[in-house]
Enzyme design. Structure first.
Site, PDB file in Angstrom:
ATOM      1  N   LYS A  14     -18.245 122.599 -17.781  1.00 51.25           N
ATOM      2  CA  LYS A  14     -19.054 121.508 -18.347  1.00 51.25           C
ATOM      3  C   LYS A  14     -18.304 120.182 -18.326  1.00 51.25           C
ATOM      4  CE  LYS A  14     -18.590 123.147 -23.112  1.00 51.25           C
ATOM      5  NZ  LYS A  14     -17.447 122.387 -23.608  1.00 51.25           N
ATOM      6  N   ARG A  89     -21.830 122.998 -31.911  1.00 48.55           N
ATOM      7  CA  ARG A  89     -21.292 124.292 -31.513  1.00 48.55           C
ATOM      8  C   ARG A  89     -21.787 125.414 -32.415  1.00 48.55           C
ATOM      9  NH1 ARG A  89     -16.718 122.561 -28.427  1.00 48.55           N
ATOM     10  NH2 ARG A  89     -15.507 124.235 -27.540  1.00 48.55           N
ATOM     11  N   ARG A 128      -6.937 126.589 -14.978  1.00 49.86           N
ATOM     12  CA  ARG A 128      -7.335 125.203 -15.281  1.00 49.86           C
ATOM     13  C   ARG A 128      -6.133 124.313 -15.591  1.00 49.86           C
ATOM     14  NH1 ARG A 128     -12.234 123.998 -19.194  1.00 49.86           N
ATOM     15  NH2 ARG A 128     -11.030 125.107 -20.791  1.00 49.86           N
ATOM     16  N   ARG A 163      -3.869 123.392 -21.004  1.00 48.29           N
ATOM     17  CA  ARG A 163      -4.203 123.356 -22.427  1.00 48.29           C
ATOM     18  C   ARG A 163      -3.607 124.555 -23.152  1.00 48.29           C
ATOM     19  NH1 ARG A 163     -10.605 122.193 -22.754  1.00 48.29           N
ATOM     20  NH2 ARG A 163     -10.380 123.791 -24.342  1.00 48.29           N
ATOM     21  N   ARG A 174     -12.367 132.424 -28.247  1.00 43.13           N
ATOM     22  CA  ARG A 174     -13.347 131.341 -28.069  1.00 43.13           C
ATOM     23  C   ARG A 174     -14.664 131.862 -27.503  1.00 43.13           C
ATOM     24  NH1 ARG A 174      -9.918 128.134 -24.288  1.00 43.13           N
ATOM     25  NH2 ARG A 174     -11.582 126.637 -24.013  1.00 43.13           N
TER      26      ARG A 174
END
Ligand code: AMP
Length: 220
Positions: A14, A89, A128, A163, A174
């Site tokens: 996203k 969220r 990532r 991250r 998550r």
């Protein structure tokens, strides 16, 4: 143009899609994750609380997010449309977001849900990398989105970092949280008639093509 909201599990792309929308439509990208990562660098009580929460893959307290979202949406650059990513969220945040929008005279716009399977996400999460200067996103596990030079941003030459929460353990926390807390808001927006679903198991370009079509059709 209409405002845009993305709903997607962690590492669904996203952030990348939001950057493509920004590049084409020149609207601000409001990411609660990015704002919170900035706050987490502060050497203060709130900075430490946010840093710990993010590292554990948990959600920060709702009240903190309401304040930062309302403050950001009041800025002038949001008047011609904005893209919101990472908020709301959970269902309480969705209800409060409806209130904030009403108060500021904005509409929710297009709510775009990116649908993608868990195995693909696990593969993406470990690869990532993000530029610490311009926030550009890369993936060292995918040839189409790997940086040309390891650890260096193709766009601005900044250093790439991983991250804290991009590891399998935090991902699983998550992802579970996403299923329990965030997925119910998809129904909230389906009922409002504003939900659009996009298959995210595809290349960045093809996913963007579908998102772009939704945006341009709704702007007519
Ligand atoms: P993201 O970049 O959207 O994946 O967000 C990174 C982290 O920031 C999340 O795992 C949460 O700890 C925190 N966060 C971001 N948005 C919210 C939100 N709307 N409510 C609570 N915590 C959030």
């Amino acid at each position: 143009m209409k405002n845009i909201m993305f709903i997607a599990p962690p590492a669904a792309g996203k952030g990348t899609q939001a950057e493509l929308v920004v590049a084409k439509y020149h609207i601000p990208h409001i990411s609660t994750g990015d704002i919170l990562r900035e706050i987490s660098k502060e050497d203060s009580e709130i900075g430490n609380y946010v840093a710990e929460t993010l590292a554990g893959g948990k959600l920060v307290k709702d009240e903190i997010t309401y304040q930062l979202i309302e403050k950001r949406l009041k800025e002038d650059d949001c008047k011609n449309g904005f893209i919101i990513d990472g908020f709301p969220r959970n269902i309480n945040q969705a209800i409060e977001y409806d209130n904030i929008l009403k108060k500021l005279g904005y509409e929710v716009g297009n709510v775009i849900s990116i649908v993608i399977d868990e195995k693909t996400l696990e593969k993406r999460i470990t690869g990532r990398r993000i530029c610490e200067d311009c926030n550009a996103i890369y993936n060292i596990n995918e040839t189409s989105s790997a940086p040309q030079q390891e650890s260096i941003c193709d766009i601005c030459g900044g250093k790439l970092y991983q991250r804290n929460d991009d590891n399998l353990e935090a991902f699983q926390t998550r992802y579970k949280m996403y299923q329990e807390k965030t997925e119910p808001i998809i129904e909230h927006y389906r009922k409002q008639g504003v939900l659009k679903e996009v298959n995210g198991n595809d290349t960045i370009e093809n996913v963007f093509r579908k998102i772009d079509k939704i945006i341009s059709l709704s702007s007519k």
